[in-house]
Design an enzyme around this catalytic site. Structure first.
Site, PDB file in Angstrom:
ATOM      1  N   SER A 194      18.760  57.631  42.721  1.00  0.00           N
ATOM      2  CA  SER A 194      19.588  58.015  43.867  1.00  0.00           C
ATOM      3  C   SER A 194      19.282  57.135  45.055  1.00  0.00           C
ATOM      4  O   SER A 194      20.083  57.008  45.952  1.00  0.00           O
ATOM      5  CB  SER A 194      19.275  59.433  44.329  1.00  0.00           C
ATOM      6  N   HIS A 203      24.739  55.057  39.458  1.00  0.00           N
ATOM      7  CA  HIS A 203      24.381  56.285  40.174  1.00  0.00           C
ATOM      8  C   HIS A 203      25.521  57.299  40.100  1.00  0.00           C
ATOM      9  O   HIS A 203      26.625  57.051  40.587  1.00  0.00           O
ATOM     10  CB  HIS A 203      24.045  55.952  41.643  1.00  0.00           C
ATOM     11  N   GLU A 234      28.420  54.807  41.178  1.00  0.00           N
ATOM     12  CA  GLU A 234      28.123  53.574  41.918  1.00  0.00           C
ATOM     13  C   GLU A 234      27.400  52.624  40.967  1.00  0.00           C
ATOM     14  O   GLU A 234      26.420  53.029  40.332  1.00  0.00           O
ATOM     15  CB  GLU A 234      27.207  53.866  43.114  1.00  0.00           C
TER      16      GLU A 234
HETATM   17  N1  CAA Z   1      34.465  68.720  32.405  1.00  0.00           N
HETATM   18  C1  CAA Z   1      35.619  68.475  33.068  1.00  0.00           C
HETATM   19  N2  CAA Z   1      36.084  69.222  34.090  1.00  0.00           N
HETATM   20  C2  CAA Z   1      35.363  70.283  34.447  1.00  0.00           C
HETATM   21  C3  CAA Z   1      34.155  70.631  33.802  1.00  0.00           C
HETATM   22  C4  CAA Z   1      33.712  69.807  32.726  1.00  0.00           C
HETATM   23  N3  CAA Z   1      32.587  70.034  32.071  1.00  0.00           N
HETATM   24  N4  CAA Z   1      33.655  71.749  34.383  1.00  0.00           N
HETATM   25  C5  CAA Z   1      34.517  72.096  35.362  1.00  0.00           C
HETATM   26  N5  CAA Z   1      35.556  71.222  35.380  1.00  0.00           N
HETATM   27  C6  CAA Z   1      36.702  71.210  36.320  1.00  0.00           C
HETATM   28  C7  CAA Z   1      37.272  72.612  36.514  1.00  0.00           C
HETATM   29  O1  CAA Z   1      38.201  72.893  35.490  1.00  0.00           O
HETATM   30  C8  CAA Z   1      37.917  72.478  37.876  1.00  0.00           C
HETATM   31  O2  CAA Z   1      39.142  71.790  37.773  1.00  0.00           O
HETATM   32  P1  CAA Z   1      40.403  72.120  38.754  1.00  0.00           P
HETATM   33  O3  CAA Z   1      39.928  71.766  40.144  1.00  0.00           O
HETATM   34  O4  CAA Z   1      41.481  71.228  38.237  1.00  0.00           O
HETATM   35  O5  CAA Z   1      40.653  73.591  38.572  1.00  0.00           O
HETATM   36  C9  CAA Z   1      36.969  71.531  38.640  1.00  0.00           C
HETATM   37  O6  CAA Z   1      36.247  70.820  37.614  1.00  0.00           O
HETATM   38  C10 CAA Z   1      35.995  72.267  39.550  1.00  0.00           C
HETATM   39  O7  CAA Z   1      35.223  73.146  38.756  1.00  0.00           O
HETATM   40  P2  CAA Z   1      34.873  74.634  39.147  1.00  0.00           P
HETATM   41  O8  CAA Z   1      36.100  75.474  39.297  1.00  0.00           O
HETATM   42  O9  CAA Z   1      33.872  75.092  38.160  1.00  0.00           O
HETATM   43  O10 CAA Z   1      34.104  74.463  40.487  1.00  0.00           O
HETATM   44  P3  CAA Z   1      34.467  74.836  41.989  1.00  0.00           P
HETATM   45  O11 CAA Z   1      35.917  74.741  42.284  1.00  0.00           O
HETATM   46  O12 CAA Z   1      33.741  76.086  42.284  1.00  0.00           O
HETATM   47  O13 CAA Z   1      33.747  73.604  42.713  1.00  0.00           O
HETATM   48  C11 CAA Z   1      32.093  71.947  42.938  1.00  0.00           C
HETATM   49  C12 CAA Z   1      32.397  73.353  42.466  1.00  0.00           C
HETATM   50  C13 CAA Z   1      32.815  70.935  42.062  1.00  0.00           C
HETATM   51  C14 CAA Z   1      30.583  71.759  42.779  1.00  0.00           C
HETATM   52  C15 CAA Z   1      32.554  71.780  44.440  1.00  0.00           C
HETATM   53  O14 CAA Z   1      32.007  72.808  45.227  1.00  0.00           O
HETATM   54  C16 CAA Z   1      32.152  70.457  45.030  1.00  0.00           C
HETATM   55  O15 CAA Z   1      32.830  69.456  44.867  1.00  0.00           O
HETATM   56  N6  CAA Z   1      31.023  70.439  45.783  1.00  0.00           N
HETATM   57  C17 CAA Z   1      30.471  69.216  46.355  1.00  0.00           C
HETATM   58  C18 CAA Z   1      29.640  68.528  45.327  1.00  0.00           C
HETATM   59  C19 CAA Z   1      29.020  67.246  45.829  1.00  0.00           C
HETATM   60  O16 CAA Z   1      29.126  66.866  46.985  1.00  0.00           O
HETATM   61  N7  CAA Z   1      28.329  66.570  44.920  1.00  0.00           N
HETATM   62  C20 CAA Z   1      27.613  65.366  45.241  1.00  0.00           C
HETATM   63  C21 CAA Z   1      26.182  65.708  45.505  1.00  0.00           C
HETATM   64  S1  CAA Z   1      25.270  64.280  45.988  1.00  0.00           S
HETATM   65  C22 CAA Z   1      24.679  63.694  44.562  1.00  0.00           C
HETATM   66  O17 CAA Z   1      24.813  64.218  43.504  1.00  0.00           O
HETATM   67  C23 CAA Z   1      23.972  62.388  44.687  1.00  0.00           C
HETATM   68  C24 CAA Z   1      22.550  62.388  44.755  1.00  0.00           C
HETATM   69  O18 CAA Z   1      21.967  61.418  44.343  1.00  0.00           O
HETATM   70  C25 CAA Z   1      21.755  63.436  45.453  1.00  0.00           C
END
Ligand code: CAA
Length: 282
Positions: free
Chosen positions: A116, A137, A149
């Protein structure tokens, strides 16, 4: 390339293995701990079941899972064309892994680190073939977040970086951006100061955790509040990322707040341990 190896089956590694299998790769997923492997299998099964129920899978979940072999034997990676590592975010662990992989995979096997925030050059320096080491990443949750990335460091062969970027776009079905080899690359360099500012706001009593989170969700349209996001990323990971960014930039905005350190010292890692800023035990 369709022979993928993944080392480290935690949150990120399990997600990378899942998207690889979904893209049609044969995947060998390695972890030293049987417990972590069992948890990874369970996480993938649930994640694929959810995707299947939402009509997001082109094939049955079982077929996708069937492409993944879980093992604790690292030598199973010998025939891999690309190995992505997602082990603990410390240079000591990653360097040790690079030299281990040198003795297992072919000299032209791409080794991608899901670091990361550790500069890729530091990781590549531990390999006897640094030209095949690069950064890929991913973002949590990997099956849902569309981005990867790709980072070529000063000694990465540009042709290998191009191959990795193509692999990310075609086999892993991700949007690929290229970033320079600076700690945090593009996304974490922008995101982490914001998340740490939210922890400091909590620490200094600006608002409750709920109000900080709601402020960003309802005021700016973020999908989740920053403290909920920290819990999802893992507070132990957040601490390691903040430390790497601070080592690189010496910027107080990325110095780990005491409240983050205290949570990690107390074993409160966020969602994965059942409690972080919020309680997930129920
Ligand atoms: N494969 C494909 N699609 C999937 C899936 C899978 N295994 N699991 C879920 N999905 C789909 C769902 O069907 C849903 O699709 P639609 O939007 O078309 O309905 C979508 O993905 C979202 O899934 P959920 O309904 O389960 O989730 P949600 O709506 O409650 O959202 C979340 C959850 C995606 C986590 C959202 O809150 C979000 O985007 N949060 C921000 C996450 C973020 O910022 N991540 C980056 C963190 S930083 C990082 O990771 C880097 C680091 O190095 C620290």
């Amino acid at each position: 390339m369709d022979r993928l190896g993944v080392v480290g089956c935690g949150l990120m590694g399990a997600g990378i293995a899942e998207v690889g299998a979904k893209g049609g790769c044969s995947v060998i997923a390695v972890d030293v701990s049987d417990e972590v492997v069992a948890a990874a299998k369970e996480r993938m099964t649930k994640s694929l079941a959810k995707a299947e129920a939402a009509g997001k899978l082109a094939e049955p979940a079982e077929t996708i899972l069937g492409r993944i072999t879980f093992t604790s034997d690292m030598s199973a990676l010998a025939d891999r064309e690309i190995v992505i590592e997602a082990i603990r975010e410390t240079i000591e662990d990653k360097s040790a892994l690079m030299s281990k992989l040198d003795s297992i995979v072919a000299p032209d096997t791409i080794i991608a680190s899901n670091t990361s925030s550790i500069p890729v050059a530091q990781i590549a320096a531990a390999s006897s073939h640094p030209e095949r080491v690069l950064g890929m990443h991913f973002f949590n949750p990997v099956p849902v977040m569309q981005l990867v990335e790709v980072i070529a460091c000063l000694v990465t062969d540009p042709a290998q970086a191009d191959k990795a970027a193509e692999f990310g776009a075609t086999m892993l079905n991700k949007k690929v951006i290229r970033a320079a080899d600076r700690a945090g690359f593009v996304v974490n360099a922008l995101l982490v100061p914001y998340l740490l500012a939210a922890i400091r706001a909590l620490e200094t009593g600006v608002a409750t955790k709920e109000d900080i989170d709601q402020g960003m969700v309802y005021g700016t349209g973020m999908p989740m509040g920053p403290l909920t996001l920290c819990d999802m990323i893992g507070l132990d990971t957040m601490l390691l990322v903040a430390q790497s960014l601070y080592n690189e930039y010496l910027d107080p905005a990325v110095a780990p707040p005491s409240l983050l350190r205290r949570h990690v010292e107390a074993g409160l890692y966020g969602r994965k341990s059942g409690r972080g800023f919020y309680d997930y035990s129920k």
